[in-house]
Scaffold this motif. Structure first.
Motif, PDB file in Angstrom:
ATOM      1  N   THR A 119       0.681  -1.215  -0.040  1.00 51.66           N
ATOM      2  CA  THR A 119      -0.012  -0.028   0.040  1.00 51.66           C
ATOM      3  C   THR A 119       0.889   1.293   0.039  1.00 51.66           C
ATOM      4  O   THR A 119       0.239   2.171  -0.226  1.00 51.66           O
ATOM      5  CB  THR A 119      -1.034  -0.002   1.241  1.00 51.66           C
ATOM      6  OG1 THR A 119      -0.135   0.037   2.509  1.00 51.66           O
ATOM      7  CG2 THR A 119      -1.723  -1.198   1.272  1.00 51.66           C
ATOM      8  N   PHE A 213      -3.270   4.956  -1.759  1.00 56.90           N
ATOM      9  CA  PHE A 213      -1.703   4.595  -1.385  1.00 56.90           C
ATOM     10  C   PHE A 213      -1.564   5.396   0.027  1.00 56.90           C
ATOM     11  O   PHE A 213      -2.074   6.617   0.141  1.00 56.90           O
ATOM     12  CB  PHE A 213      -0.705   5.083  -2.434  1.00 56.90           C
ATOM     13  CG  PHE A 213      -0.802   4.404  -3.707  1.00 56.90           C
ATOM     14  CD1 PHE A 213      -0.355   2.983  -3.615  1.00 56.90           C
ATOM     15  CD2 PHE A 213      -1.590   4.886  -4.685  1.00 56.90           C
ATOM     16  CE1 PHE A 213      -0.389   2.376  -4.739  1.00 56.90           C
ATOM     17  CE2 PHE A 213      -1.848   4.105  -5.935  1.00 56.90           C
ATOM     18  CZ  PHE A 213      -1.104   2.764  -5.991  1.00 56.90           C
ATOM     19  N   GLN A 214      -0.581   4.811   0.610  1.00 57.74           N
ATOM     20  CA  GLN A 214       0.271   5.489   1.937  1.00 57.74           C
ATOM     21  C   GLN A 214       1.413   6.565   1.545  1.00 57.74           C
ATOM     22  O   GLN A 214       2.024   6.027   0.583  1.00 57.74           O
ATOM     23  CB  GLN A 214       1.003   4.514   2.761  1.00 57.74           C
ATOM     24  CG  GLN A 214      -0.395   3.998   3.465  1.00 57.74           C
ATOM     25  CD  GLN A 214       0.411   3.041   4.678  1.00 57.74           C
ATOM     26  OE1 GLN A 214       1.016   3.800   5.627  1.00 57.74           O
ATOM     27  NE2 GLN A 214       0.542   1.793   4.507  1.00 57.74           N
TER      28      GLN A 214
END
Length: 317
Positions: A119, A213-214
């Motif tokens: 992620t 997304f991170q």
């Protein structure tokens, strides 16, 4: 990480940097890349319409794996990096300011969060000032204040005593050094050319997070930054783009009541304060820059369409 592995089995990293009338500074950064211990990377130098083509100077430096792309025009930070993407073949894209100095294990450290967590879409290292090498410039970002359009980096101007050595998610990327995965370009698009200079990485960060997304601060990675080498500490161009793009960023990323409060603050407090300051100091070029920045926003509407990613190696084929 590379021990025992063939180089061609490791992810390829495309390091993209922009040169604008700073061939010596750019070569200093390229010289620092000789110490990188990660073995599988390429470098794309985009010249952004400099008065003198830096190609020969860079070639004389005999830097390995460097491609120089010369644009006849100044495309800005977003446009220059997007041009670099079209020549990049990497699995990951590392956007690095030319006025930085890297440290040996930087690329390995930046890759680690991607390899641990699918992620993670963007990773930034810790940044210290080149001329004050123990002072922090960036150790992550605080959340945006939706009413003022302001955010600031964690650790700014603090002596580095290990107080920000914990890695983890952050709210925004720092444009001086940010690595993204190819998946980010496919799902979130690339930097938006409309910004040209300033706030573009904040806008991109917001879109990357919206895409699921991170953003990640990697405290174990480190670069040194010579801040504001390209445009100087303060000038009318900087005033123009800071004024224009703060408003543009908010119009693109904040809605409803929060945006209304921001408008009241921006036009009721921030802009009058700036105009008063530039009038008292009698800086007519700065006054003109503020006016033109506001007019530009009145004549442009934010697009709701995602920013398409440039096609890798489209121009190099």
């Amino acid at each position: 990480m590379a021990e025992g592995k063939r180089i061609d089995t490791l992810p390829l990293i495309s390091l993209i940097t922009i040169n604008y009338n700073q061939a010596v500074v750019t070569c200093d950064m390229l010289e620092s890349t000789r110490q990188l211990t990660y073995p599988h990377f390429e470098i794309i130098v985009v010249d952004n319409g400099s008065t003198e083509d830096p190609t020969e100077r860079i070639r004389q430096g005999n830097f390995p794996n460097v491609t120089v792309v010369v644009s006849p025009d100044n495309l800005g930070f977003s446009g220059g990096n997007n041009l670099g993407i079209t020549y990049a073949k990497g699995d990951y894209y590392f956007f690095l300011n030319n006025d930085t100095i890297v440290t040996p294990d930087l690329l390995e450290k930046l890759l680690e969060p991607f390899l641990r967590d699918s992620t993670v879409g963007l990773v930034c290292p810790k940044i210290r000032y080149h001329d004050q090498p123990t002072i922090i410039q960036f150790a992550g970002y605080h959340p945006l204040n939706p009413y003022t359009g302001r955010t600031w980096s964690i650790g700014l101007m603090e002596p580095d005593k290990g107080q920000h050595d914990k890695s983890g998610p952050t709210y925004f990327a720092h444009g001086a050094a940010m690595m993204v995965s190819r998946a980010v370009l496919e799902r979130a698009g690339s930097l938006d050319n409309s910004f040209f200079l300033y706030y573009e990485e904040l806008d991109w960060s917001a879109r990357i997070r919206r895409a699921g997304f991170q953003l990640y601060y990697q405290a174990e990675g480190l670069i040194y930054h010579r801040e504001s080498m390209s445009v100087g500490k303060m000038n009318p161009m900087k005033v123009y783009y800071h004024t224009r793009n703060r408003l543009w960023f908010m119009r693109r990323n904040v809605t409803g009541f929060q945006l209304l409060i921001f408008y009241l603050y921006y036009f009721g407090v921030a802009i009058p304060k700036a105009l008063l300051k530039y009038t008292i100091q009698w800086q007519p070029d700065y006054l003109k820059a503020v006016k033109e920045a506001i007019v530009w926003n009145f004549t442009h509407k934010p697009s709701k369409e995602p920013v398409p990613a440039p096609s890798p190696v489209a121009l190099a084929a």
